[in-house]
Design an enzyme around this catalytic site. Structure first.
Site, PDB file in Angstrom:
ATOM      1  N   LYS A   1       1.211  14.539  15.648  1.00 20.37           N
ATOM      2  CA  LYS A   1       2.262  14.126  14.705  1.00 20.37           C
ATOM      3  C   LYS A   1       2.261  14.971  13.425  1.00 20.37           C
ATOM      4  O   LYS A   1       3.239  14.974  12.691  1.00 20.37           O
ATOM      5  CB  LYS A   1       2.154  12.634  14.377  1.00 20.37           C
ATOM      6  CG  LYS A   1       0.951  12.214  13.563  1.00 20.37           C
ATOM      7  CD  LYS A   1       0.958  10.701  13.334  1.00 20.37           C
ATOM      8  CE  LYS A   1      -0.291  10.202  12.656  1.00 20.37           C
ATOM      9  NZ  LYS A   1      -0.454  10.610  11.281  1.00 20.37           N
ATOM     10  N   ASP A   2       1.159  15.697  13.148  1.00 18.19           N
ATOM     11  CA  ASP A   2       1.098  16.562  11.957  1.00 18.19           C
ATOM     12  C   ASP A   2       1.688  17.952  12.196  1.00 18.19           C
ATOM     13  O   ASP A   2       1.821  18.738  11.259  1.00 18.19           O
ATOM     14  CB  ASP A   2      -0.370  16.763  11.515  1.00 18.19           C
ATOM     15  CG  ASP A   2      -1.001  15.479  11.007  1.00 18.19           C
ATOM     16  OD1 ASP A   2      -0.258  14.582  10.576  1.00 18.19           O
ATOM     17  OD2 ASP A   2      -2.248  15.379  11.045  1.00 18.19           O
TER      18      ASP A   2
ATOM     19  N   ARG B   1      -2.970   9.045  -0.297  1.00 17.30           N
ATOM     20  CA  ARG B   1      -3.283  10.309   0.361  1.00 17.30           C
ATOM     21  C   ARG B   1      -4.778  10.427   0.614  1.00 17.30           C
ATOM     22  O   ARG B   1      -5.573   9.686   0.085  1.00 17.30           O
ATOM     23  CB  ARG B   1      -2.838  11.486  -0.547  1.00 17.30           C
ATOM     24  CG  ARG B   1      -1.333  11.641  -0.708  1.00 17.30           C
ATOM     25  CD  ARG B   1      -0.660  12.223   0.521  1.00 17.30           C
ATOM     26  NE  ARG B   1      -1.468  13.293   1.106  1.00 17.30           N
ATOM     27  CZ  ARG B   1      -1.571  14.532   0.596  1.00 17.30           C
ATOM     28  NH1 ARG B   1      -0.915  14.861  -0.479  1.00 17.30           N
ATOM     29  NH2 ARG B   1      -2.324  15.442   1.177  1.00 17.30           N
TER      30      ARG B   1
ATOM     31  N   CYS C   1      13.986  19.097   7.204  1.00 15.91           N
ATOM     32  CA  CYS C   1      13.759  18.263   6.010  1.00 15.91           C
ATOM     33  C   CYS C   1      12.866  17.091   6.373  1.00 15.91           C
ATOM     34  O   CYS C   1      12.784  16.684   7.531  1.00 15.91           O
ATOM     35  CB  CYS C   1      15.081  17.801   5.406  1.00 15.91           C
ATOM     36  SG  CYS C   1      15.545  16.129   5.774  1.00 15.91           S
TER      37      CYS C   1
ATOM     38  N   ARG D   1      -8.832   7.049   2.270  1.00 18.66           N
ATOM     39  CA  ARG D   1      -7.764   6.059   2.095  1.00 18.66           C
ATOM     40  C   ARG D   1      -8.309   4.634   2.171  1.00 18.66           C
ATOM     41  O   ARG D   1      -7.880   3.760   1.427  1.00 18.66           O
ATOM     42  CB  ARG D   1      -6.667   6.278   3.140  1.00 18.66           C
ATOM     43  CG  ARG D   1      -5.753   7.447   2.783  1.00 18.66           C
ATOM     44  CD  ARG D   1      -4.657   7.632   3.798  1.00 18.66           C
ATOM     45  NE  ARG D   1      -5.105   8.374   4.973  1.00 18.66           N
ATOM     46  CZ  ARG D   1      -4.653   8.176   6.201  1.00 18.66           C
ATOM     47  NH1 ARG D   1      -3.746   7.244   6.441  1.00 18.66           N
ATOM     48  NH2 ARG D   1      -5.097   8.896   7.207  1.00 18.66           N
TER      49      ARG D   1
ATOM     50  N   ARG E   1       8.123   7.425   6.567  1.00 16.39           N
ATOM     51  CA  ARG E   1       8.548   6.595   7.697  1.00 16.39           C
ATOM     52  C   ARG E   1       7.993   5.173   7.570  1.00 16.39           C
ATOM     53  O   ARG E   1       8.721   4.184   7.716  1.00 16.39           O
ATOM     54  CB  ARG E   1       8.060   7.232   9.015  1.00 16.39           C
ATOM     55  CG  ARG E   1       8.287   6.387  10.264  1.00 16.39           C
ATOM     56  CD  ARG E   1       7.557   6.982  11.463  1.00 16.39           C
ATOM     57  NE  ARG E   1       6.115   7.081  11.247  1.00 16.39           N
ATOM     58  CZ  ARG E   1       5.262   6.074  11.423  1.00 16.39           C
ATOM     59  NH1 ARG E   1       5.688   4.893  11.813  1.00 16.39           N
ATOM     60  NH2 ARG E   1       3.968   6.247  11.216  1.00 16.39           N
ATOM     61  N   ARG E   2       6.695   5.068   7.265  1.00 18.82           N
ATOM     62  CA  ARG E   2       6.083   3.742   7.117  1.00 18.82           C
ATOM     63  C   ARG E   2       6.659   3.022   5.894  1.00 18.82           C
ATOM     64  O   ARG E   2       6.930   1.821   5.940  1.00 18.82           O
ATOM     65  CB  ARG E   2       4.558   3.880   6.982  1.00 18.82           C
ATOM     66  CG  ARG E   2       3.883   4.289   8.286  1.00 18.82           C
ATOM     67  CD  ARG E   2       2.421   4.655   8.075  1.00 18.82           C
ATOM     68  NE  ARG E   2       1.777   4.993   9.339  1.00 18.82           N
ATOM     69  CZ  ARG E   2       0.747   5.814   9.456  1.00 18.82           C
ATOM     70  NH1 ARG E   2       0.224   6.386   8.377  1.00 18.82           N
ATOM     71  NH2 ARG E   2       0.210   6.061  10.639  1.00 18.82           N
TER      72      ARG E   2
END
Length: 308
Positions: free
Chosen positions: A80-81, A145, A236, A151, A127-128
């Site tokens: 996903k990164d 972050r 974007c 975190r 998104r979250r």
């Protein structure tokens, strides 16, 4: 098998877990390997939200450069990164079998979810954030972050009610709290829970070695999700979720795009036969764009450019 496959990875605990997993699988097949950990820009710049940095591939760029310079032979990433467009000369060589895709809430007591009281939730993901605000519009979402361990510590140190994580990440490094709440209503990031291995296009030996680790169902599902993302995004950063699941020779797809504040939502659900799945992600994204997604994406672009 005289060549030693040099495995590039970020140096966080989770990234090292992923790279070691790939290393073990290669060594079981008889290949010699060595791990080469490195710090990415995304791990170093922690005082700004990711979307404000305006850099795609912030967690992958350092390893891309090392790969192209010949300092490593493969790079292992959380899929996903990884930007949907890989750099010239670098190719996807293996997608490992996917772990659980859900997001979870790590909290200090979940009563606030029912009470309707204004509360504070932490996440570094647009998104979250958008999905949380869509469901809980009176909550505040603050930026969070750092690697998973950092975190979790920040959550303890601050007076937030909770923070959102990917379940797979916490499970992999055995840090999943027993009372964490699975957010089954939240659509995950495209390719969440999957690990991607990339190599140089010209490196035939390494490509052939890694092809043996590829999990075809995961590859099909993540290809659909990333195609959906690429078609919508146009470079974007936006609150986009996508999940493709394969069951009984059919593909079930769910995709969504939100406004940054979570108030607007355009989603799509589709089912096709597995044999007809080629181009599914693009087709679903085009349908979302026609349903008003193009206007919404333009608004997001305008808001993002104002931030930079």
């Amino acid at each position: 098998m005289s060549k030693i496959i040099r495995i590039g990875t970020r140096d966080s605990e989770l990234a090292l877990w992923q790279a070691t997993t790939v290393q073990q699988k290669l060594e079981e097949l008889g290949y010699d390997t060595t791990l080469i950990p490195t710090k990415s820009m995304g791990d170093q710049v922690l005082d700004k939200p990711l979307y404000e940095l305006g850099v795609t591939g912030i967690f992958t760029k350092t390893l891309d450069v090392a790969l192209l310079k010949g300092q490593i032979d493969i790079a292992v990433h959380s899929m996903k990164d990884v930007p949907t467009q890989l750099p010239k000369g670098i190719v996807q060589v293996a997608v490992l079998e996917r772990a659980i895709t859900h997001d979870i809430l790590v909290h200090k007591g979940s009563d606030f979810l029912e009470s309707g009281q204004p509360s504070t939730i932490a996440t570094g993901s647009l998104r979250r954030k958008a999905q949380w605000l869509n469901k809980y519009p009176n909550h505040q979402v603050v930026d969070l972050r750092g690697n998973v361990n950092t975190r979790l510590i920040k959550l303890i140190e601050n007076d937030w009610q909770g923070a959102i994580f990917a379940q797979a990440g916490l499970e992999r490094i055995k840090l999943l709290p027993k009372d964490a709440i699975q957010l089954d209503w939240m659509i995950p990031a495209p390719a969440q829970g999957a690990m991607l291995v990339v190599a140089k296009e010209e490196d035939k030996f390494t490509r052939e070695a890694l092809a043996k680790l590829n999990h075809s169902e995961t590859e099909i599902a993540t290809t659909i999700e990333r195609e959906f993302l690429r078609t919508l995004e146009g470079g974007c950063t936006a609150p986009i979720g996508a999940l493709a699941q394969i069951k009984d020779q059919a593909v079930f797809f769910e995709g969504v795009v939100f406004s940054l504040d979570g108030k607007q939502k355009i989603d799509i659900k589709k089912q096709v036969k597995l044999s007809d799945a080629k181009g599914m992600g693009k087709a679903c994204a085009e349908e979302v764009l026609q349903k008003g997604g193009d206007k919404l994406m333009q608004e997001i672009r305008n808001e993002n450019s104002a931030l930079h």
